[in-house]
Design a protein around this motif. Structure first.
Motif, PDB file in Angstrom:
ATOM      1  N   ILE A 161     -11.118 -10.720 -25.583  1.00 21.05           N
ATOM      2  CA  ILE A 161     -10.759  -9.484 -24.672  1.00 21.05           C
ATOM      3  C   ILE A 161     -10.000  -8.497 -25.647  1.00 21.05           C
ATOM      4  O   ILE A 161      -9.395  -8.683 -26.590  1.00 21.05           O
ATOM      5  N   THR A 162     -10.738  -7.038 -25.417  1.00 23.43           N
ATOM      6  CA  THR A 162     -10.543  -5.937 -26.074  1.00 23.43           C
ATOM      7  C   THR A 162      -9.941  -4.941 -24.990  1.00 23.43           C
ATOM      8  O   THR A 162     -10.685  -4.452 -24.344  1.00 23.43           O
ATOM      9  N   ASP A 163      -8.868  -4.499 -25.540  1.00 24.75           N
ATOM     10  CA  ASP A 163      -8.243  -3.290 -24.960  1.00 24.75           C
ATOM     11  C   ASP A 163      -8.031  -3.391 -23.267  1.00 24.75           C
ATOM     12  O   ASP A 163      -8.391  -2.553 -22.504  1.00 24.75           O
ATOM     13  N   LEU A 164      -8.090  -4.599 -22.808  1.00 28.80           N
ATOM     14  CA  LEU A 164      -7.849  -4.844 -21.126  1.00 28.80           C
ATOM     15  C   LEU A 164      -7.138  -3.929 -20.542  1.00 28.80           C
ATOM     16  O   LEU A 164      -5.762  -4.011 -21.004  1.00 28.80           O
ATOM     17  N   ALA A 165      -7.471  -3.284 -19.521  1.00 30.76           N
ATOM     18  CA  ALA A 165      -6.250  -2.721 -18.665  1.00 30.76           C
ATOM     19  C   ALA A 165      -6.763  -3.118 -17.214  1.00 30.76           C
ATOM     20  O   ALA A 165      -8.019  -3.027 -16.756  1.00 30.76           O
ATOM     21  N   VAL A 166      -5.846  -3.534 -16.483  1.00 34.35           N
ATOM     22  CA  VAL A 166      -5.949  -3.861 -14.930  1.00 34.35           C
ATOM     23  C   VAL A 166      -4.951  -3.099 -14.010  1.00 34.35           C
ATOM     24  O   VAL A 166      -4.100  -2.894 -14.372  1.00 34.35           O
ATOM     25  N   THR A 210      -1.378   0.766 -13.204  1.00 34.99           N
ATOM     26  CA  THR A 210      -1.723  -0.187 -14.143  1.00 34.99           C
ATOM     27  C   THR A 210      -0.879  -1.259 -14.313  1.00 34.99           C
ATOM     28  O   THR A 210       0.752  -1.091 -14.284  1.00 34.99           O
ATOM     29  N   VAL A 211      -1.080  -2.729 -14.150  1.00 32.79           N
ATOM     30  CA  VAL A 211      -0.227  -3.528 -14.342  1.00 32.79           C
ATOM     31  C   VAL A 211      -0.547  -4.547 -15.797  1.00 32.79           C
ATOM     32  O   VAL A 211       0.290  -5.271 -16.150  1.00 32.79           O
ATOM     33  N   VAL A 212      -1.756  -4.094 -16.321  1.00 35.32           N
ATOM     34  CA  VAL A 212      -2.058  -4.884 -17.396  1.00 35.32           C
ATOM     35  C   VAL A 212      -2.570  -3.429 -18.228  1.00 35.32           C
ATOM     36  O   VAL A 212      -3.187  -2.628 -18.017  1.00 35.32           O
ATOM     37  N   ASN A 213      -2.034  -3.396 -19.607  1.00 33.99           N
ATOM     38  CA  ASN A 213      -2.509  -2.559 -20.707  1.00 33.99           C
ATOM     39  C   ASN A 213      -2.949  -2.827 -21.891  1.00 33.99           C
ATOM     40  O   ASN A 213      -1.862  -3.665 -22.521  1.00 33.99           O
ATOM     41  N   ASP A 214      -3.875  -2.436 -22.460  1.00 36.79           N
ATOM     42  CA  ASP A 214      -3.951  -2.604 -23.864  1.00 36.79           C
ATOM     43  C   ASP A 214      -4.026  -4.012 -24.169  1.00 36.79           C
ATOM     44  O   ASP A 214      -3.206  -4.149 -25.340  1.00 36.79           O
ATOM     45  N   VAL A 215      -4.408  -4.997 -23.691  1.00 39.27           N
ATOM     46  CA  VAL A 215      -4.451  -6.453 -23.860  1.00 39.27           C
ATOM     47  C   VAL A 215      -5.580  -6.918 -24.632  1.00 39.27           C
ATOM     48  O   VAL A 215      -6.541  -6.824 -24.159  1.00 39.27           O
ATOM     49  N   SER A 216      -5.489  -7.372 -25.750  1.00 41.75           N
ATOM     50  CA  SER A 216      -6.514  -7.849 -26.563  1.00 41.75           C
ATOM     51  C   SER A 216      -6.032  -9.186 -27.217  1.00 41.75           C
ATOM     52  O   SER A 216      -5.145  -9.412 -27.772  1.00 41.75           O
ATOM     53  N   LEU A 217      -7.061 -10.299 -26.935  1.00 41.04           N
ATOM     54  CA  LEU A 217      -6.771 -11.576 -27.239  1.00 41.04           C
ATOM     55  C   LEU A 217      -8.171 -12.054 -27.815  1.00 41.04           C
ATOM     56  O   LEU A 217      -9.081 -11.852 -26.908  1.00 41.04           O
ATOM     57  N   VAL A 218      -8.064 -13.253 -28.467  1.00 42.27           N
ATOM     58  CA  VAL A 218      -9.229 -13.947 -28.799  1.00 42.27           C
ATOM     59  C   VAL A 218      -9.097 -15.695 -28.508  1.00 42.27           C
ATOM     60  O   VAL A 218      -7.876 -15.928 -28.962  1.00 42.27           O
ATOM     61  N   VAL A 219      -9.834 -16.244 -27.797  1.00 40.79           N
ATOM     62  CA  VAL A 219      -9.543 -17.524 -27.704  1.00 40.79           C
ATOM     63  C   VAL A 219     -11.079 -18.463 -28.421  1.00 40.79           C
ATOM     64  O   VAL A 219     -11.984 -17.802 -28.073  1.00 40.79           O
ATOM     65  N   ARG A 220     -10.623 -19.145 -29.165  1.00 40.04           N
ATOM     66  CA  ARG A 220     -11.628 -19.967 -29.771  1.00 40.04           C
ATOM     67  C   ARG A 220     -11.889 -21.230 -29.089  1.00 40.04           C
ATOM     68  O   ARG A 220     -10.890 -21.879 -28.433  1.00 40.04           O
ATOM     69  N   ARG A 221     -12.950 -21.888 -29.457  1.00 36.21           N
ATOM     70  CA  ARG A 221     -13.126 -23.242 -29.043  1.00 36.21           C
ATOM     71  C   ARG A 221     -12.218 -24.479 -29.453  1.00 36.21           C
ATOM     72  O   ARG A 221     -11.885 -24.292 -30.699  1.00 36.21           O
ATOM     73  N   GLY A 247      -8.079  -4.495  -4.267  1.00 34.11           N
ATOM     74  CA  GLY A 247      -7.259  -3.503  -4.723  1.00 34.11           C
ATOM     75  C   GLY A 247      -7.305  -3.418  -6.270  1.00 34.11           C
ATOM     76  O   GLY A 247      -6.997  -2.458  -6.848  1.00 34.11           O
ATOM     77  N   GLY A 248      -7.333  -4.573  -6.808  1.00 34.99           N
ATOM     78  CA  GLY A 248      -7.064  -4.659  -8.213  1.00 34.99           C
ATOM     79  C   GLY A 248      -8.583  -4.827  -8.821  1.00 34.99           C
ATOM     80  O   GLY A 248      -9.443  -5.222  -8.502  1.00 34.99           O
ATOM     81  N   ARG A 249      -8.462  -4.184 -10.118  1.00 35.63           N
ATOM     82  CA  ARG A 249      -9.861  -4.220 -10.664  1.00 35.63           C
ATOM     83  C   ARG A 249      -9.414  -4.113 -12.321  1.00 35.63           C
ATOM     84  O   ARG A 249      -8.404  -3.514 -12.790  1.00 35.63           O
ATOM     85  N   VAL A 250     -10.283  -4.336 -13.008  1.00 33.27           N
ATOM     86  CA  VAL A 250     -10.394  -3.950 -14.614  1.00 33.27           C
ATOM     87  C   VAL A 250     -10.697  -2.486 -14.895  1.00 33.27           C
ATOM     88  O   VAL A 250     -11.849  -2.123 -14.217  1.00 33.27           O
ATOM     89  N   VAL A 251      -9.848  -1.868 -15.190  1.00 32.75           N
ATOM     90  CA  VAL A 251     -10.103  -0.334 -15.279  1.00 32.75           C
ATOM     91  C   VAL A 251     -10.380   0.210 -16.754  1.00 32.75           C
ATOM     92  O   VAL A 251     -10.566   1.281 -16.935  1.00 32.75           O
ATOM     93  N   GLY A 252     -10.319  -0.902 -17.464  1.00 35.26           N
ATOM     94  CA  GLY A 252     -10.650  -0.392 -19.182  1.00 35.26           C
ATOM     95  C   GLY A 252     -10.852  -1.728 -19.861  1.00 35.26           C
ATOM     96  O   GLY A 252     -10.163  -2.838 -19.582  1.00 35.26           O
ATOM     97  N   GLY A 253     -11.621  -1.572 -20.883  1.00 32.21           N
ATOM     98  CA  GLY A 253     -11.516  -2.505 -22.132  1.00 32.21           C
ATOM     99  C   GLY A 253     -12.825  -3.478 -21.644  1.00 32.21           C
ATOM    100  O   GLY A 253     -13.343  -3.376 -20.674  1.00 32.21           O
ATOM    101  N   SER A 254     -12.786  -4.530 -22.304  1.00 32.33           N
ATOM    102  CA  SER A 254     -14.044  -5.497 -22.208  1.00 32.33           C
ATOM    103  C   SER A 254     -13.294  -6.810 -22.514  1.00 32.33           C
ATOM    104  O   SER A 254     -12.452  -7.257 -22.997  1.00 32.33           O
TER     105      SER A 254
END
Lengths: 617, 286
Positions: free
Chosen positions: A335-340, A351-362, A390-397
């Motif tokens: 997850i890179t720079d996620l904004a919800v 926005t309720v989620v801002n600039d969230v980046s995280l990696v989950v590995r197997r 009404g909620g959606r991902v507004v930024g990031g991947s």
């Protein structure tokens, strides 16, 4: 903790609405177009009924042979009926009796229905059973037949007939009040009032009546409308009191002379119809105004999407330690720079989620920890793309297996959910459908996702139920959700989540609703399954104990942002961000227990202590 | 020996089950407990253990079938409405859910004044007292004119505490008062409970499912299981060195917020479960 986001804006407006509701329902009705029209019309009817003697000088019962079926003239503005009585006067005086009759019905019905509903709903016990039974009986009676029979026995009194109709229709009030009261009766604030020593009468007046007041008002308008129609019906059949001018008897007369003078029928019909319609409109308008706070907010079209600017803030990030390095496999989720964000009524986005980046590995269990409103659940839901309306991902991947879930189509998501990405919810009970057996809820998804036959899926479901530690899989398979405990239900949901061998598991506070001993068992189960299936897990929780127990890495969230992230052992040993540190300080586990209460020191010991202190100086 | 404020002896509570001639459900099976003035007695247990029922029995909200609840020597298990009224300034309550324990359509002032009006306190004294109460629980006086929904969970719980304090009771039954709150809010509200106790000398019957919470606030702790008290003693002993097998399981089941120690505790728990299973097996054989 996982309810829809407590957004600041709407909460305040709702509160304001509620307050203004208390100030004046009347004023708000004036702003409601249909409510305004209905109120003006009803006010006119009532006024004309009161001022009948002023508006016309004609006597509604004075028959005059010259004027039989006379057309409109100066003496008779609306003509005269088959007995030569003035139509306008009869219409005006008739409205008096029609409204008064409806009022009799309303008062009788309300007094009987509301009182018995309050008593039955609040005190319950035998009165509850008896009154519900009586209400059922009265509702089963054919109203019109009873009214006809009453007339035969008691004579043609309009008042009596309307009173009896009031009794007949009182269950409408009873059931309404009963239902609302029994819902409120067990509210904690009613208990608190009892403990405060308030009398029952006071509790009912203050806490219970405020809740049922609005529905009663609405129901009253409806019932008045019905009463007017019923009364007209009775008199139309000629069962009314012939000495009393009323809309119904005018209707009767007009119908008899429909070919000679059709307008005779028109006036009373109009009066009855318009009054009934106005009452219904008023009732609807009142309901709209009183219940508006429960969400009729208009949502803007998805086409007009506001842009959201994401500001980056520094995240305290700890490098992997040898432990996590060794245990983890290839990258599963990035997850890179996620904004919800949530679209607001005015077109802006909160926005309720801002600039969230995280990696989950197997093979990794990644904890998302934070307090309510920190955005941890929103982040988890956005991975599944299951954000509330009404909620959606507004930024990031959100990259999962080379695909950006933030941009994936709904069809692609459906293919992933359940199969590749599974979900364990917080509330096990509300996530099982009460009307299907547990078995069928497990078998169905497997047939869809894995393409198994019914027999194969059943065998696998039983196997899974045994695997998640359910003592008697066959019995649980055929059971309905309400027949198992919360801990068992959570095991069933876990079995369902892993049934299609997912790569990624999203667990949203999976043990919060469970007792501590059950929580420990479910955590054990999750750990075993996770290593067995080498899944990646995103674990949302507010409990540091759960994180310590299960997670490899953890991200601490606050206000929609990750403030600190890293291997669990590092963060627990050396939290760096002030917020993480403050959270650790709030943990009670390591605190000392309070000393047993000392006996209140007697005067003697106090004196002795003082002497002792004095001596030591 | 200090005098005893509340003395609960062999209390049994049956809830009737709907249906003809159904056996009632026995929520409490003879529970005994005592609370001294100014003391906090913690009541721990899992859902369905009867801990909440015991609290409600003390408040007169649960039907006591047999046994006695003596408040300062007087049996309060079966009081009439009028006698309860007299007791309401002595025993008060703070409930778990700060979202349903305040009437949503009343302002904070109306909520806090309510218990006072029963006492026939004048309007002017009442609103002065409301400001005083809000001050005691650390809320601004401007809160008085607002509605419960405008407050967060922790603030609402403060309002509920203020309501309980309004009549200056000697005993407050606290039914899971912090379990709906966030960690840091929880710590602050517990601090408030402690501070109020130190200032006013009120006693608490503190019901919770969380051993850590109970440990931080209680002088003595009772552990409930299936409608009975299985362990009862000083807080430190019960919450750190439990003796009853159930309390031991409960103690080891709660995860410690420390990965290293939690790994240890997990192993301890599994060992304990194995030993207890063994013992049960042997008991079954014998």
């Amino acid at each position: 903790m996982t309810q829809a986001m407590p957004l600041q804006g709407p909460t305040l407006t709702v509160a304001e609405e509620e307050r203004s509701a208390r100030i004046s329902l009347f004023r708000r009705l004036l702003k409601n177009p249909s409510g305004l029209v209905a109120m003006i019309f009803l006010a006119l009817i009532v006024l004309s009924a009161i001022l009948a003697g002023v508006i016309t000088s004609a006597d509604p019962n004075a028959a005059s042979l010259q004027d039989v079926l006379a057309h409109a003239s100066a003496a008779h503005p609306l003509g005269a009926d088959s007995a030569g009585r003035d139509v306008l006067a009869r219409l005006l005086y008739g409205s008096r009796f029609s409204l008064a009759g409806a009022l009799v019905t309303l008062v009788v019905a309300a007094v009987i229905g509301v009182t018995s509903g309050l008593i039955a709903g609040y005190f319950g016990r035998w009165f509850d059973s008896v009154s519900s039974w009586v209400a059922g009986l009265v509702m089963a009676l054919p109203g019109f037949v009873v009214l006809l029979a009453a007339r035969a026995v008691l004579g043609p009194s309009m008042w009596l007939a309307m009173g009896i109709f009031g009794v007949l229709i009182s269950p409408a009030f009873f059931r309404l009040v009963y239902a609302s009261v029994s819902a409120v009766r067990n509210e904690l604030y009613v208990d608190a009032a009892r403990v405060s020593g308030l009398s029952d009468a006071r509790i009912i007046a203050r806490h219970i009546f405020t809740v049922v007041r609005a529905p009663i008002i609405i129901q009253a308008a409806m019932i008045t409308g019905i009463a007017i129609a019923i009364q007209a019906g009775l008199e139309f059949l000629g069962l009314g009191d012939t000495n009393v001018p009323s809309w119904g008897s005018m209707l009767n007369d007009g119908f008899a002379n429909i070919y000679k003078n059709p307008t005779l029928l028109l006036w009373p019909a109009l009066a009855i119809a318009l009054t009934s319609v106005a009452l219904t409109l008023l009732a609807n308008a009142m309901r709209d105004e009183l219940e508006r706070s429960s969400g009729s907010k208009k949502r803007r079209g998805a086409t007009k999407r506001a842009q959201v600017l994401v500001e980056h803030e520094l995240v305290v990030s700890h490098p992997d330690d040898a432990r996590t390095e060794a245990a983890l496999g290839e990258e599963l989720l990035r997850i890179t720079d996620l904004a919800v964000g949530y679209d607001q009524a005015d077109g802006s986005v909160t926005t309720v989620v801002n600039d969230v980046s995280l990696v989950v590995r197997r093979g990794e269990v990644h904890g998302l920890i934070g307090e309510s409103g920190s955005g941890k659940t929103q982040t988890a839901w956005s991975i599944l793309r299951l954000l509330p309306d009404g909620g959606r991902v507004v930024g990031g991947s959100i990259f999962f297996e080379g695909k950006d879930l933030a941009k994936a189509s709904e069809k692609e998501m459906t293919a992933l959910r359940g199969k590749k990405i599974a979900y364990i919810p917080q509330e096990p009970m509300s996530n099982l459908d009460a009307s299907f057996t547990i078995g069928s809820q497990l078998v169905e998804p497997m047939r869809v996702c894995l393409g198994l036959s019914k027999k194969e899926a059943t065998a696998r479901a039983l196997q899974l139920l045994a695997r998640v530690g359910i003592p008697n899989p066959e019995r649980t398979f055929t059971a309905y959700p309400h027949e198992v405990s919360g801990g068992m239900a959570q095991r069933v949901l876990i079995a369902g989540a892993v049934s299609c061998n997912p790569d990624l598991l999203i667990a949203d506070e999976p043990t919060t609703a469970l007792d501590v001993t059950v929580q420990a068992e479910v955590l054990d189960l999750l750990r075993e399954l996770q290593s067995e299936l080498t899944m990646g897990v995103v674990l949302v929780t507010h409990n540091f104990g759960v994180v310590a127990d299960l997670c490899d890495r953890v991200s601490v969230m606050r206000n929609g942002r990750i403030v600190e992230t890293g291997p669990v052992r590092t963060i627990f040993a050396q939290p760096e961000h002030p917020y993480t540190q403050s959270l650790f300080e709030a943990i009670l586990e390591d605190g000392d227990a309070r000393e047993p209460l000392q006996d209140t020191p007697s005067v003697e010991t106090i004196v002795l202590e003082t002497i002792g202190k004095g001596a030591s100086k | 020996m200090t005098d005893v404020l509340l003395d609960i002896t062999n209390v049994v509570v049956d809830y009737p089950i709907k249906g003809f001639r159904k056996e009632p459900f026995r929520a409490l099976k003879g529970v005994s407990l005592d609370i001294r003035p100014g003391e906090t007695v913690g009541l721990v247990g899992e859902s369905g253990s009867g801990k909440t029922t015991l609290g409600r029995a003390v408040l007169g909200l649960a039907p006591v079938t047999s046994g006695s609840i003596l408040y300062r020597g007087k049996d309060i298990a079966h009081l009439s409405r009028g006698e309860r009224l007299a007791l309401s300034s002595e025993i008060q309550v703070v409930f778990q859910d700060p979202y349903t324990s305040l009437n949503p359509s009343l302002t904070i002032e109306q909520i806090l004044v309510e218990p006072l009006t029963v006492r026939k306190v004048s309007q002017r004294d009442a609103s002065k007292r409301v400001r005083d109460l809000l001050d005691q629980v650390g809320l601004p006086t401007s809160a008085a004119d607002r509605l419960p929904r405008e407050f967060s969970g922790g603030q609402r719980q403060r309002i509920a505490i203020a309501r309980a304090l309004a009549l200056e009771p000697r005993l407050i039954v606290c039914d899971e008062p912090v379990s709906a709150l966030d960690l840091s809010t929880q710590a602050r509200v517990l601090e408030l409970f402690k501070e109020i106790q130190e200032r006013t000398g009120v006693a608490y019957l503190f019901v919770s499912h969380d051993l850590a919470v109970v440990r931080s606030l209680s002088h003595r702790v009772a552990v409930m299981y299936h409608g009975e008290i299985v362990e009862w003693g000083d807080a430190d002993q019960v919450t750190a060195r439990p003796e009853h097998p159930y309390t031991q399981r409960l103690f080891l089941a709660a995860p410690v917020p420390d990965p290293v120690r939690q790994e240890q505790r997990r192993a301890d728990r599994q060992r304990l479960l194995a030993v207890q299973a063994e013992q049960n097996l042997q008991a079954g054989v014998l």
